[in-house]
Design a protein around this motif. Structure first.
Motif, mmCIF file in Angstrom:
data_model
loop_
_atom_site.group_PDB
_atom_site.id
_atom_site.type_symbol
_atom_site.label_atom_id
_atom_site.label_comp_id
_atom_site.label_asym_id
_atom_site.label_seq_id
_atom_site.Cartn_x
_atom_site.Cartn_y
_atom_site.Cartn_z
ATOM 1 N N VAL A 148 9.205 38.376 -8.461
ATOM 2 C CA VAL A 148 10.585 38.619 -8.858
ATOM 3 C C VAL A 148 10.795 38.014 -10.241
ATOM 4 O O VAL A 148 10.404 36.877 -10.498
ATOM 5 C CB VAL A 148 11.564 37.987 -7.844
ATOM 6 N N GLY A 149 11.411 38.805 -11.137
ATOM 7 C CA GLY A 149 11.612 38.340 -12.503
ATOM 8 C C GLY A 149 10.510 38.761 -13.443
ATOM 9 O O GLY A 149 10.559 38.470 -14.643
ATOM 10 N N GLY A 150 9.483 39.435 -12.905
ATOM 11 C CA GLY A 150 8.390 39.910 -13.744
ATOM 12 C C GLY A 150 7.311 38.873 -13.936
ATOM 13 O O GLY A 150 7.425 37.726 -13.509
ATOM 14 N N GLY A 151 6.256 39.281 -14.580
ATOM 15 C CA GLY A 151 5.139 38.382 -14.837
ATOM 16 C C GLY A 151 3.845 38.924 -14.270
ATOM 17 O O GLY A 151 3.829 39.905 -13.516
ATOM 18 N N ALA A 152 2.752 38.271 -14.645
ATOM 19 C CA ALA A 152 1.428 38.725 -14.227
ATOM 20 C C ALA A 152 1.130 38.315 -12.799
ATOM 21 O O ALA A 152 1.710 37.373 -12.262
ATOM 22 C CB ALA A 152 0.367 38.149 -15.169
ATOM 23 N N GLY A 153 0.209 39.040 -12.179
ATOM 24 C CA GLY A 153 -0.284 38.659 -10.864
ATOM 25 C C GLY A 153 0.620 39.094 -9.728
ATOM 26 O O GLY A 153 1.610 39.801 -9.908
ATOM 27 N N MET A 154 0.250 38.649 -8.538
ATOM 28 C CA MET A 154 0.964 38.985 -7.318
ATOM 29 C C MET A 154 1.266 37.695 -6.554
ATOM 30 O O MET A 154 0.554 36.703 -6.669
ATOM 31 C CB MET A 154 0.119 39.917 -6.444
ATOM 32 N N VAL A 155 2.348 37.741 -5.755
ATOM 33 C CA VAL A 155 2.790 36.580 -4.986
ATOM 34 C C VAL A 155 2.715 36.914 -3.500
ATOM 35 O O VAL A 155 3.101 38.013 -3.080
ATOM 36 C CB VAL A 155 4.231 36.181 -5.368
ATOM 37 N N MET A 156 2.237 35.970 -2.696
ATOM 38 C CA MET A 156 2.098 36.208 -1.263
ATOM 39 C C MET A 156 3.462 36.275 -0.597
ATOM 40 O O MET A 156 4.341 35.442 -0.843
ATOM 41 C CB MET A 156 1.227 35.125 -0.626
ATOM 42 N N LYS A 157 3.630 37.268 0.278
ATOM 43 C CA LYS A 157 4.939 37.618 0.834
ATOM 44 C C LYS A 157 5.370 36.670 1.955
ATOM 45 O O LYS A 157 4.589 36.343 2.845
ATOM 46 C CB LYS A 157 4.905 39.051 1.360
ATOM 47 N N ARG B 186 -3.325 32.507 -2.375
ATOM 48 C CA ARG B 186 -4.196 33.299 -3.251
ATOM 49 C C ARG B 186 -3.331 33.930 -4.333
ATOM 50 O O ARG B 186 -2.113 33.859 -4.305
ATOM 51 C CB ARG B 186 -4.921 34.396 -2.458
ATOM 52 N N TYR B 187 -3.976 34.579 -5.291
ATOM 53 C CA TYR B 187 -3.280 35.295 -6.367
ATOM 54 C C TYR B 187 -2.422 34.302 -7.152
ATOM 55 O O TYR B 187 -2.923 33.273 -7.580
ATOM 56 C CB TYR B 187 -2.479 36.468 -5.801
ATOM 57 N N GLU B 188 -1.121 34.587 -7.353
ATOM 58 C CA GLU B 188 -0.246 33.658 -8.060
ATOM 59 C C GLU B 188 0.377 32.630 -7.117
ATOM 60 O O GLU B 188 1.294 31.899 -7.506
ATOM 61 C CB GLU B 188 0.871 34.433 -8.781
ATOM 62 N N GLY B 189 -0.095 32.587 -5.880
ATOM 63 C CA GLY B 189 0.414 31.621 -4.928
ATOM 64 C C GLY B 189 1.326 32.251 -3.898
ATOM 65 O O GLY B 189 1.441 33.471 -3.794
#
Length: 288
Positions: A53-62, A139-142
């Motif tokens: 949310v808010g943009g940026g690289a990578g993915m965040v765990m749901k 994992r990923y961006e956390g």
């Protein structure tokens, strides 16, 4: 101790079946289960992440995937689906699960996080007395930051720890490190419990450990210090203590600063003074 680990790579933790950790499981000291987070997904792709949310690289765990998993492993009932947020907040949770003896397991939920406080020997010692540890591997961006906040609000003891000033691809390595540090302090885990007494960072007034040697006394022209061959246990103990103070002074002077001067004996004070410390106050102070 019951240990649950949640990861998208649960096979990583097969290494925990080796050496002392494997023997501890065989003896019944530990019960370790690695779970695949994707088992709690419902889409065809078994997705566990989404864009930040808010943009940026990578993915965040749901959070919703983690919540289904953690609710089950922590013995919590999922909040009832209500039409209003006020009703959702008021939804009651089922009581926590009990252990094999019928007493509360008192789980501790732990997330590795490079932005969290540093994991220390003191933390390992405290957690070695827990009945149930549940580790979540990001994992990923956390992971979504609301996950630990939510479970703290449910009364769960939630910890977030960093293992150092660097970033890893995921939490699996960090969990393995913390588990090694925690479980080896459990009664019955080590074959010789005395082997941990003088280790680095152990106990009050923690210092770095002195150097260790074995036979032969001379190897490739390098000789073991004579005092260690003397048979005089008092002199050996003093030599090792002085070396611990000297090594700590060179590598981790912050640990010297934390010492309680009242707990130092006369020989400790003499050694520290020779290393450039003033020891007449509550804690040592480095002289310029």
């Amino acid at each position: 101790m019951k240990i649950d680990i949640v990861s998208v790579f649960p096979e990583y933790f097969e290494v925990l079946n080796l050496s002392l950790m494997g023997k501890a499981q065989d003896k019944g000291l530990l019960e370790i289960t690695a779970h695949n987070l994707r088992d709690w997904t419902h889409d065809v792709h078994h997705s566990v992440d989404d864009t930040p949310v808010g943009g940026g690289a990578g993915m965040v765990m749901k959070p919703e995937v983690w919540a289904e998993c953690l609710d089950e492993l922590l013995g919590l009932g999922a909040p009832a689906q209500q039409e209003s947020s006020a009703q959702a907040e008021a939804a009651t949770m089922q009581p926590p699960a009990t252990d094999a003896h019928g007493s509360a397991a008192a789980p501790v939920l732990i997330f590795p996080n490079p932005s969290a406080p540093l994991f220390t020997q003191r933390d390992a010692t405290e957690l070695s007395h827990a009945g149930h540890l549940l580790f979540g591997c990001g994992r990923y961006e956390g992971y979504d930051s609301r996950i630990p906040d939510y479970y703290r609000a449910q009364g769960i003891d939630v910890r977030e720890y960093s293992i150092g000033d660097y970033v890893l691809n995921g939490g699996e390595v960090a969990v393995s490190v913390m588990l090694e540090a925690i479980t080896r302090l459990m009664p019955g885990f080590m074959g010789n419990p005395d082997s941990i007494v003088e280790e680095s960072y152990t106990g009050e007034g923690a210092l770095l450990e002195h150097r260790q040697y074995t036979k032969p006394a001379v190897w490739r022209g390098l000789k073991v210090p004579d005092v260690l061959l003397s048979g005089d246990h008092g002199k050996v103990d003093r030599f090792r203590r002085d070396e611990a103070l000297a090594r700590t002074n060179d590598i981790r002077p912050d640990l010297i600063k934390a010492l309680d001067c009242k707990a130092l004996d006369k020989a400790d004070r003499k050694t520290l003074m020779a290393l450039g410390w003033e020891v007449s106050a509550a804690h040592p102070r480095k002289l310029s």
